[in-house]
Design a protein around this motif. Structure first.
Motif, mmCIF file in Angstrom:
data_model
loop_
_atom_site.group_PDB
_atom_site.id
_atom_site.type_symbol
_atom_site.label_atom_id
_atom_site.label_comp_id
_atom_site.label_asym_id
_atom_site.label_seq_id
_atom_site.Cartn_x
_atom_site.Cartn_y
_atom_site.Cartn_z
ATOM 1 N N ASP A 1 0.841 -1.213 -0.003
ATOM 2 C CA ASP A 1 -0.012 -0.198 -0.079
ATOM 3 C C ASP A 1 0.851 1.171 0.065
ATOM 4 O OD1 ASP A 1 -2.362 -1.497 -0.060
ATOM 5 O OD2 ASP A 1 -2.614 -1.233 2.204
ATOM 6 N N ARG A 2 0.307 2.396 -0.563
ATOM 7 C CA ARG A 2 0.994 3.532 -0.687
ATOM 8 C C ARG A 2 0.719 4.396 0.712
ATOM 9 N NH1 ARG A 2 2.071 7.449 -4.604
ATOM 10 N NH2 ARG A 2 1.801 9.505 -3.888
ATOM 11 N N TRP A 3 1.645 5.088 1.167
ATOM 12 C CA TRP A 3 1.668 6.024 2.312
ATOM 13 C C TRP A 3 2.558 7.346 2.174
ATOM 14 C CZ3 TRP A 3 -1.196 4.391 6.388
ATOM 15 C CH2 TRP A 3 -1.643 2.895 6.551
ATOM 16 N N GLU A 4 1.748 8.296 2.199
ATOM 17 C CA GLU A 4 2.477 9.468 2.431
ATOM 18 C C GLU A 4 2.571 10.210 3.651
ATOM 19 O OE1 GLU A 4 0.557 12.366 -0.272
ATOM 20 O OE2 GLU A 4 0.752 11.139 -2.092
ATOM 21 N N LEU A 5 3.516 10.706 4.262
ATOM 22 C CA LEU A 5 4.014 10.987 5.349
ATOM 23 C C LEU A 5 3.992 12.439 5.611
ATOM 24 C CD1 LEU A 5 4.695 8.216 5.782
ATOM 25 C CD2 LEU A 5 6.617 8.871 7.352
ATOM 26 N N GLN A 6 3.158 13.040 6.333
ATOM 27 C CA GLN A 6 2.977 14.542 6.356
ATOM 28 C C GLN A 6 3.195 15.113 7.785
ATOM 29 O OE1 GLN A 6 -0.626 16.968 5.987
ATOM 30 N NE2 GLN A 6 0.016 17.293 3.755
ATOM 31 N N LEU A 7 4.099 16.035 8.083
ATOM 32 C CA LEU A 7 4.338 16.727 9.265
ATOM 33 C C LEU A 7 3.455 17.947 9.543
ATOM 34 C CD1 LEU A 7 8.110 16.739 9.991
ATOM 35 C CD2 LEU A 7 6.653 14.925 10.541
ATOM 36 N N LYS A 8 2.617 17.973 10.393
ATOM 37 C CA LYS A 8 1.590 18.996 10.878
ATOM 38 C C LYS A 8 2.301 19.904 11.934
ATOM 39 C CE LYS A 8 -3.206 20.319 11.327
ATOM 40 N NZ LYS A 8 -4.606 19.968 11.314
ATOM 41 N N GLY A 9 2.785 21.065 11.687
ATOM 42 C CA GLY A 9 3.658 21.941 12.554
ATOM 43 C C GLY A 9 4.900 22.063 12.483
ATOM 44 N N GLY A 10 5.360 21.708 11.041
ATOM 45 C CA GLY A 10 6.910 21.793 10.761
ATOM 46 C C GLY A 10 7.460 23.036 10.347
ATOM 47 N N GLY A 11 6.642 24.007 10.642
ATOM 48 C CA GLY A 11 7.130 25.447 10.193
ATOM 49 C C GLY A 11 6.647 26.269 9.047
ATOM 50 N N GLN A 12 7.089 27.390 8.726
ATOM 51 C CA GLN A 12 6.559 28.225 7.776
ATOM 52 C C GLN A 12 6.490 27.606 6.290
ATOM 53 O OE1 GLN A 12 7.889 32.057 8.689
ATOM 54 N NE2 GLN A 12 5.996 32.647 9.287
ATOM 55 N N THR A 13 5.572 27.892 5.376
ATOM 56 C CA THR A 13 5.506 27.799 4.106
ATOM 57 C C THR A 13 5.165 28.866 3.559
ATOM 58 O OG1 THR A 13 3.250 27.067 3.656
ATOM 59 C CG2 THR A 13 4.809 25.414 4.793
ATOM 60 N N PRO A 14 5.042 28.737 2.070
ATOM 61 C CA PRO A 14 4.723 30.095 1.211
ATOM 62 C C PRO A 14 3.193 30.347 1.402
ATOM 63 C CG PRO A 14 6.030 28.763 -0.223
ATOM 64 C CD PRO A 14 5.901 27.677 1.249
#
Length: 502
Positions: free
Chosen positions: A114-127
């Protein structure tokens, strides 16, 4: 082996095409580095999920892994990215939103393929941070970490949570709080708002690569077909309808059902001011900033329908080059939502009452019971759970559940009809109780339980997070040693307010 005797963390292999979503390019999600978090501490780790993904449980003991989960180091051979999208927020269109504090740090292939994407929430500023700090606070991070796993254990499609990292870094919201990062996982994080962004900017040519990515990666049964966009949109519309039914069945209120918080894969996405209802109120509003009740409990199915209409509007150019024909196709897809919702919701209510099959008068029986619960603000989860104890081999008062009911006269009249309905299908009390307890959770993630865990964590103790984590992973089991977690909230905690602040 490192100096302290531990084996360094080794990242699992990336997908064969290591940057499938990232390969779409900067137009959709530019590379954005995370901002290091000072003094990160791994507060909780989802070992069972890690094993599914292909990360050994021992990883939690290694500082390299904590650094990855905090955003303090990059995943090997993967530069983190953040998406741009738009959305309808409380009914009003906002042309540019985006991952204001989220970074996709890896795309993995689990042990089962299966496919998994890992995403950090709270990892700092973005555009897309819009002058915000890009951080999440410990309070909201605990809520999201536990809620996603609670929903998963209830069998409801959702993003998952792999880790919770805390830090002493101060973060200002209404007050000064401390920072935290949740690593959330899903097959994909594309939202309705991704398509709205390009549609309303008249960048219609950029809809196709995005839609083809969604179809090829997540709906391969439709890939290559001439009608693939219609097929995918039909599936997502019906999945969304079924998802709304699942929310209603357990008394879950999302709180912020904006189109940028709706998944193009049909998952529960973004846990902000959510709540599992205690006292049943069909008009319950879980987000105190939702003054008009747009996202109240009884409005959720209709909002799901409306959000699907916004997704279909944003994908009209994919359905046909002829505008009138595109609208006709979109309308035909949208018409699938109401029956899909009904076909999912009705059997759920019937199952919650322990009935084996649907009969003509059963919806009225369900609605009468819900009306009794609503009138007396009876505890939603406890009332259905207690109902399993009612017996059909006697006409004695139903014990347990009567303690939850305010209008006993109406309830006792309803019980006469309910018993008659059960007897008409020769219902066996023992077997029925087993079936009812398999769909009516004894334990849900109540706000007062979360608040207790949050307050303890803010004081430096994280044991209650682990206690709730174990509890919610067995929501249908009796767990006698955890009986107090199934009780109604104390009077002092019945009006805990949650908002969008995080």
């Amino acid at each position: 082996m490192s100096a302290d005797g531990t084996v360094p963390f080794t990242a699992p292999p990336l997908l064969p095409q290591t940057r499938r979503y990232a390969a779409l390019g900067d137009t959709y999600a530019p590379q954005v580095a995370t901002t290091p978090l000072p003094e990160p501490v791994l507060l909780h780790f989802n070992a069972a999920l890690a094993e599914e993904i292909g990360i050994e449980a021992a990883a939690a003991q290694r500082p390299e892994f904590t650094a990855l989960m905090a955003g303090n180091r990059a995943w090997p051979d993967y530069a983190s990215i953040s998406s741009v999208y738009a959305g309808h927020q409380f009914g009003s269109f906002v042309p540019q939103l985006g991952d204001g504090r989220a970074h996709l740090i890896a795309e993995l292939q689990g042990r089962d393929g299966d496919r998994w994407e890992l995403q950090l929430k709270g990892g700092g500023q973005t555009p897309w941070s819009r002058f915000a700090d890009g951080r999440a606070v410990l309070r909201s991070s605990i809520r999201e970490y536990l809620a996603s796993e609670a929903m998963h254990a209830l069998g409801i499609p959702t993003t998952r949570a792999l880790s919770l990292v805390g830090s002493p870094q101060p973060v200002r919201r209404e007050t000064i709080e401390t920072a935290a990062v949740v690593c959330r996982t899903a097959p994909g994080f594309i939202r309705f708002g991704h398509f709205e962004y390009f549609y309303y900017q008249n960048r219609h040519a950029e809809l196709k690569p995005l839609a083809d990515h969604v179809i090829n990666e997540h709906f391969p049964q439709f890939a290559g077909r001439e009608d693939r966009y219609q097929a995918w949109l039909t599936e997502v519309t019906e999945r969304t309808a079924r998802l709304m039914a699942q929310w209603q069945a357990v008394g879950f209120c999302h709180g912020v059902m904006n189109t940028d918080n709706f998944s193009a894969l049909g998952l529960t996405l973004d846990y902000g001011p959510y709540g599992f209802m205690d006292a049943f109120d069909a008009h319950h509003i879980c987000n105190h900033t939702d003054e008009g009740g747009r996202y109240a409990y009884d409005q959720q199915p209709m909002i799901g329908h409306w959000n699907c209409s916004r997704l279909l509007q944003a994908t009209l150019p994919l359905l046909s080059e002829q505008p009138e024909q595109a609208v006709e196709i979109a309308n035909s897809i949208l018409e699938r939502y109401p029956p899909a919702y009904t076909q999912a919701m009705t059997p759920m209510w019937i199952a919650k009452l322990g009935l084996r099959d649907l009969r003509l008068d059963d919806p009225e029986l369900v609605n009468r019971f819900l009306g009794i619960l609503h009138k007396g603000h009876s505890d939603f989860s406890r009332s259905f759970r207690h109902l399993a104890r009612l017996r059909t081999d006697t006409d004695a008062p139903a014990h347990g559940i009567r303690d939850e009911i305010a209008d006993l006269e109406a309830f006792d009249a309803w019980v006469i009809d309910y018993r008659a309905r059960l007897r008409s299908e020769s219902s066996d009390d023992t077997e029925r109780a087993v079936r009812m307890n398999a769909v009516n959770p004894k334990y849900v993630l109540r706000n007062h339980l979360l608040q207790a865990a949050i307050e303890q964590a803010q004081g430096g103790s994280y044991e209650e997070i682990d206690t709730l984590f174990k509890l919610i992973n067995r929501p249908f089991d009796e767990q006698p040693e955890m009986e107090r977690y199934a009780e109604e909230p104390p009077a002092s905690a019945r009006h805990i307010e949650v908002s969008c602040s995080s």
